[in-house]
Design an enzyme around this catalytic site. Structure first.
Site, PDB file in Angstrom:
ATOM      1  N   LYS A 176       0.846  -1.193   0.000  1.00 38.68           N
ATOM      2  CA  LYS A 176       0.000   0.000   0.000  1.00 38.68           C
ATOM      3  C   LYS A 176       0.876   1.236   0.000  1.00 38.68           C
ATOM      4  CE  LYS A 176      -2.980   2.735   3.037  1.00 38.68           C
ATOM      5  NZ  LYS A 176      -3.601   2.861   4.364  1.00 38.68           N
ATOM      6  N   GLU A 221      -8.601  12.214  12.792  1.00 35.18           N
ATOM      7  CA  GLU A 221      -7.758  11.086  13.188  1.00 35.18           C
ATOM      8  C   GLU A 221      -6.847  11.439  14.361  1.00 35.18           C
ATOM      9  OE1 GLU A 221      -4.969   7.572  11.304  1.00 35.18           O
ATOM     10  OE2 GLU A 221      -5.965   9.016   9.992  1.00 35.18           O
ATOM     11  N   GLU A 265      -6.919  -2.181   3.388  1.00 43.13           N
ATOM     12  CA  GLU A 265      -6.211  -0.925   3.662  1.00 43.13           C
ATOM     13  C   GLU A 265      -6.213  -0.629   5.160  1.00 43.13           C
ATOM     14  OE1 GLU A 265      -6.743   3.840   2.691  1.00 43.13           O
ATOM     15  OE2 GLU A 265      -7.738   2.371   1.396  1.00 43.13           O
ATOM     16  N   GLU A 407     -12.061  10.380  -4.244  1.00 40.54           N
ATOM     17  CA  GLU A 407     -11.856  10.351  -2.799  1.00 40.54           C
ATOM     18  C   GLU A 407     -11.080  11.583  -2.340  1.00 40.54           C
ATOM     19  OE1 GLU A 407      -9.418   7.670   0.416  1.00 40.54           O
ATOM     20  OE2 GLU A 407     -10.652   6.609  -1.050  1.00 40.54           O
TER      21      GLU A 407
END
Length: 436
Positions: A176, A221, A265, A407
């Site tokens: 990733k 986050e 992910e 996104e």
């Protein structure tokens, strides 16, 4: 440990009557802000500032902070979260970045946690601090608005970068990698930046609204939080747009919860965070260590769904929040897996310096506690008002370039709409609420 020119700071905190809107006490041109749901700390002035660079920028800052605290005289009878001697901080994403990583101790802090409001005054010249609640300042007439336009990473460049990233993944070099793109603009002269922060805080009350050294945004986050030695961290990875109505929104949530691409992910990101924290977790009793929930939950924001997992535990002896920040950054959620190869790919594929986008932003207290988020949904705004905003997405083997571009558009929305002056509209469309 590098030697630090640490003055003998003196900090004194007192409790004050309810302070109202904390943003009214921040600087209009260079605000220091850390807010969530109306609580937090705002500050002005500078009693001490440390700047750090390179691979050791975070551990160097932790060493510097220890030296500053050891030399300080602190009088804090309030003992609320964020009271006493505090430094705001923001760190560059990459060791190679030209952006400065900073810790800043202000001269005056106004804070609120629940029913407790407080003021901390800090001096660096040996004089006695005299904390008092200053007069709230109304917002200036010049609004902090701007229209952003694509920068070096156009839609075509973004697609080509993703194609190259997929080649690296399919040939086994990566599992990733997170690729970002940037948009640019400028604030009008004399803009009151608190107006921008007010819109972000209003539209995204469950996120961390932050401003440190021009780095400005509202992050969903939590990188890591340490309060009374209790550690919590939140990993976000995996994203889907909100639906247009309640039924469509429920379908979008369900699709995300069962999406193999997004679950993969997310798994990379959680495993990366736990592996990083294990390097500091020296508990003899496994029941007191740092652990994560097995199954991610869906986190609802005004414009997005995220897959989320919480990590909890007890702070190991001799460790501060800055040590945890160093261990965690960069998480797979903003870098990739494996980390060294992902960081190399980011440097090769992104035609710009990320500066402090996706780096740690937050505050640290004298006792080693603090709250730190990943600097997302925001922008670098320099002293002249030049803006560079960033948004990114995780690329895995099943990624589609068109979906990834969409996104990033969704992730730009908080800062784009706030700069446009209509961030509150999004909050009203979603009922003014978000869910952690």
């Amino acid at each position: 440990m590098p030697a630090v020119n640490a003055p003998r700071l003196r900090a004194r905190t007192i409790e004050v009557p309810h302070s109202g809107d904390l943003l009214r006490f921040a600087s209009p041109t260079s605000p220091l802000v850390w807010l969530r749901q109306g609580d937090g700390i705002v500050a002005s002035g500078s009693a001490w500032r440390g700047e750090f660079t390179g691979e050791t920028r975070i551990p160097d800052s932790a060493d510097a902070w220890r030296q500053v605290v050891e030399a300080a005289d602190i009088d804090d009878t309030v003992k609320a979260t964020g009271s006493g001697l505090v430094a705001f901080g923001a760190f560059a994403f990459a060791a190679e970045s030209g952006a400065r990583s900073v810790l800043e101790v202000p001269e005056l802090i106004v804070g609120r946690r629940g029913s407790v409001s407080f003021v901390t005054a800090i001096t660096a010249d040996g004089s006695e601090p005299k904390p008092r609640l200053p007069e709230a300042q109304p917002f200036g007439e010049t609004d902090a608005t701007a229209i952003l336009e694509d920068g070096l990473m156009s839609s075509d460049e973004h697609r080509r970068a993703i194609d190259r990233a997929l080649d690296l993944i399919h040939t086994g070099h990566l599992s990733k990698v997170v690729l970002a793109r940037e948009q640019r603009g400028g604030l009008p002269a004399g803009a009151d930046r608190r107006r921008l922060l007010a819109r972000l805080a209003s539209a995204y009350p469950e996120c961390w609204t932050y401003a440190v050294d021009g780095l400005t945004g509202t992050s969903p986050e939590t990188l890591v939080r340490v309060l009374e030695r209790q550690v919590s961290a939140r990993v976000l990875a995996g994203t889907a747009p909100r639906g247009a109505d309640e039924e469509a929104d429920a379908r979008a949530q369900a699709r995300l919860r069962h999406s193999e691409k997004n679950l993969a992910e997310h798994r990379y990101a959680v495993e990366s965070a736990l592996a990083s924290l294990e390097t500091l977790d020296t508990h003899d009793d496994p029941g007191t260590g740092l652990t994560s929930s097995r199954v991610p939950f869906t986190l609802k924001l005004p414009n997005l769904w995220h897959l989320a997992s919480d990590i909890r535990g007890t702070l190991p002896t001799g460790v501060t929040v800055l040590d945890l920040v160093d261990a965690l950054h960069p998480t797979a959620a903003v870098g990739g897996t494996p980390t060294p190869a992902a960081l190399d790919a980011i440097l090769a594929l992104e035609p710009f310096d990320r500066q402090r986008y996706a780096g740690p932003v937050g505050w640290v207290g004298a006792g080693g506690d603090g709250e730190w988020a990943v600097a997302l949904r925001g922008a670098e705004i320099d002293a002249s008002g030049s803006i560079t905003a960033y948004a990114g997405g995780g690329i895995v083997a099943s990624s589609d370039a068109a979906d990834e571009y969409r996104e990033t558009q969704l992730k730009f929305r908080p800062i784009v709409e706030a700069l446009r002056g209509d961030a509150e509209d999004e909050s009203r469309r979603r009922g003014g609420k978000t869910t952690r």
